[in-house]
Write an enzyme that holds these catalytic residues in place. Structure first.
Site, short mmCIF file in Angstrom:
data_model
loop_
_atom_site.label_atom_id
_atom_site.label_comp_id
_atom_site.label_asym_id
_atom_site.label_seq_id
_atom_site.Cartn_x
_atom_site.Cartn_y
_atom_site.Cartn_z
N GLU A 162 26.67 0.21 -3.69
CA GLU A 162 25.72 1.26 -3.28
C GLU A 162 25.33 1.21 -1.80
O GLU A 162 24.16 1.27 -1.45
CB GLU A 162 24.47 1.21 -4.15
CG GLU A 162 24.74 1.63 -5.57
CD GLU A 162 23.51 2.00 -6.37
OE1 GLU A 162 22.38 1.82 -5.89
OE2 GLU A 162 23.67 2.49 -7.52
N GLU A 372 28.23 1.15 -12.94
CA GLU A 372 26.86 1.12 -13.47
C GLU A 372 26.52 2.46 -14.10
O GLU A 372 26.98 3.50 -13.62
CB GLU A 372 25.82 0.85 -12.37
CG GLU A 372 25.75 -0.56 -11.89
CD GLU A 372 24.68 -0.78 -10.83
OE1 GLU A 372 23.59 -0.16 -10.92
OE2 GLU A 372 24.94 -1.56 -9.92
C1 BG6 Z 1 21.51 0.43 -8.98
C2 BG6 Z 1 21.68 -0.93 -8.38
O1 BG6 Z 1 21.09 1.27 -7.99
O2 BG6 Z 1 20.51 0.61 -9.92
C3 BG6 Z 1 21.20 -2.07 -9.23
O3 BG6 Z 1 23.01 -1.16 -7.99
C4 BG6 Z 1 19.86 -1.68 -9.85
O4 BG6 Z 1 21.14 -3.23 -8.47
C5 BG6 Z 1 20.07 -0.46 -10.73
O5 BG6 Z 1 19.25 -2.71 -10.57
C6 BG6 Z 1 18.84 -0.01 -11.48
O6 BG6 Z 1 17.78 0.32 -10.63
P1 BG6 Z 1 16.40 -0.49 -10.68
O7 BG6 Z 1 15.63 -0.02 -9.50
O8 BG6 Z 1 15.76 -0.16 -11.96
O9 BG6 Z 1 16.74 -1.94 -10.61
#
Ligand code: BG6
Length: 476
Positions: A162, A372
């Site tokens: 990201e 993800e």
């Molecule tokens: C993604 C990231 O943007 O979202 C992760 O690559 C992150 O590292 C995930 O944990 C979820 O977002 P958050 O803010 O709930 O951790």
């Protein structure tokens, strides 16, 4: 039709959010080991996380029980090179060798992110992080150390996680507090792209059997209405949010429209001699992308950004992307009434992967893997050791069903790694906001976490995902 036989099912994680052991066995500190202003009050730090460092065998065995074929994880740069450059920490190499061996023992392919937000603090302090070409150089040297040490262990590499969101969120600036400076932020993005292209070329040279790709956060952008102005706004947004971060790697050039945005907003990319050549020579083998939803965009002439609320505090409903677009030359992100809402009011778009993957397949003609996707909620561990996370199952079910149709329509997906395998620490919202199939018994209290056994429990989604994998996505 459905999922091909060799489709890779698994899940994701990142070093800072899962490993803990922040100062163990010679690891250097990272920017994420500081108590950061972006972490919401009352939330735990990343110091102990889910203690994967000491639980990796148990965690990987549980992943194997679910039937994983792939586990996306990241390497902590500061565990390998405590100062970000220079001397290699043999204990760091040993730890990851052990983790990779454990994955292979269970027939799981590690999909390894080289850099997932946790910059060695030494590079931030010495060079001002990604604001300097010195950090980019250190990154390429770090990649060389990884490729030389792990060339026999790793078949799939991901460069940076990201890196586009880092610009909008200001993550690269957590220590320096320069998140307000759009010009500086976009230049950190350019440096990361050039460094990633060099890493890709180096990987091809040193690990000819391995494949490597980037891991940006990508999502399709819908026009808010049939008004052509909204279509143009959505196109602008897609160029700035997505294409700008992949085109340079695949085509060796930035999309033209972003230069109009740059001009309107007084941004000048410092493109130096050799940068565009490096980009042209670092073509990825596949594209990994994080995809949690889509954006809906409408035309707007000009809005001021309230940068003060960009870092720190939870601004989920006023996302960084909303702020990004409230600048001349794009359009603005708005709510989409067609996105179904979960019981917590969270709006999501089950078609996000299907639509985004189709668009990316048409544009880049490269294999794609979801690195993800998921749903963070405050799960409850019942007295009998169960965790009833039906909302997560519902959410992922919708995604997988749509993804399958997308593949029939031509989306070139070869794997799915939702966030996350095991509960881990959210970037801003501690461990209470959980994403895993495997529950980790700890709370926000760092002092308690230091000595907690952090027992693991299988959530309802664990058993459900095991069935999905066993039937290759037939039963969801
Ligand atoms: C993604 C990231 O943007 O979202 C992760 O690559 C992150 O590292 C995930 O944990 C979820 O977002 P958050 O803010 O709930 O951790």
């Amino acid at each position: 039709m459905g999922f091909p036989k060799d489709f890779m099912w698994g899940a994701s994680s990142s070093s800072a959010q899962i490993e803990g052991a922040y100062d163990v066995d010679g690891k250097g500190l990272t920017t994420w080991d500081y108590d950061k202003k972006h972490i919401n009050p009352g939330c735990c730090s990343f110091k102990y996380a889910s203690d994967f460092y000491h639980h990796y065998k148990e965690d990987i065995a549980l992943m194997a029980e679910m039937g994983f074929q792939v586990f996306r994880m990241s390497v902590s740069w500061a565990r390998i090179l405590p100062d970000g450059e220079g001397a290699v920490n043999p204990k760091g190499i040993e730890f990851y060798k052990n983790v990779f061996a454990e994955c292979h023992k269970h027939g799981i392919e590690p999909l390894v992110t080289i850099y997932h937000f946790d910059l060695p603090a030494a590079l931030e302090e010495k060079y001002n992080g990604w604001h300097s070409r010195k950090t980019a150089e250190a990154y390429v040297n770090y990649c060389r150390v990884l490729f030389e040490n792990f060339k026999d262990d790793i078949r799939y590499w991901l460069t940076n996680n990201e890196y586009n969101v880092m610009i909008y969120y200001g993550a690269v600036d957590m220590l320096t507090g320069k998140a307000n400076d759009l010009n500086a932020l976009y230049n950190t993005g350019h440096l990361q792209l050039v460094a990633m292209a060099k890493a890709i070329a180096l990987c091809h040279e040193l690990c000819p059997d391995a494949k490597i790709g980037p891991a940006p956060n990508l999502c399709a952008c819908y026009p808010a209405s049939a008004d052509p102005k909204d279509t143009i706004a959505a196109m602008n947004m897609e160029d700035l949010r997505n294409h700008m971060w992949v085109d340079p790697l695949v085509f060796g050039a930035y999309p033209k429209s972003v230069f109009r945005y740059f001009e309107l907003n007084h941004i000048v990319l410092d493109i130096q001699e050799g940068d565009m050549e490096a980009l042209a020579n670092g073509k990825p083998d596949f594209i990994g992308f994080n995809c949690y939803g889509n954006e809906t965009v409408e035309h707007c002439d000009y809005y001021e950004i309230d940068w003060s609320s960009m870092v720190g505090g939870d601004n989920r409903d006023m996302s960084y992307l909303v702020k990004l677009t409230e600048k001349p030359g794009v359009g603005r992100a708005v709510n989409n009434p067609y996105f179904p809402k979960g019981e917590d009011g969270h709006a999501f778009d089950p078609s996000c992967i299907r639509i985004t993957a189709r668009k990316l397949s048409d544009r880049y003609h490269l294999p794609l893997i979801i690195t993800e996707n998921g749903y963070g909620r405050p799960d409850v561990l019942e007295g009998d050791g169960t965790v009833h996370d039906s909302y997560r199952i519902e959410h992922l079910r919708g995604m997988i069903e749509e993804m399958r149709v997308g593949m029939d329509e031509g989306a070139l997906l070869f794997g799915y790694c939702p966030w996350s395998a095991v509960d881990l620490v959210s970037t801003r919202e501690g461990i209470t906001k959980r994403y895993g199939f495997i529950y980790v018994d700890r709370d926000e209290d760092d002092e308690k976490a230091k000595t907690s056994p952090m027992k693991r429990y299988r959530k309802d989604s664990f058993y459900w995902y095991r069935k999905v994998i066993a039937t290759n996505g037939e039963i969801v």
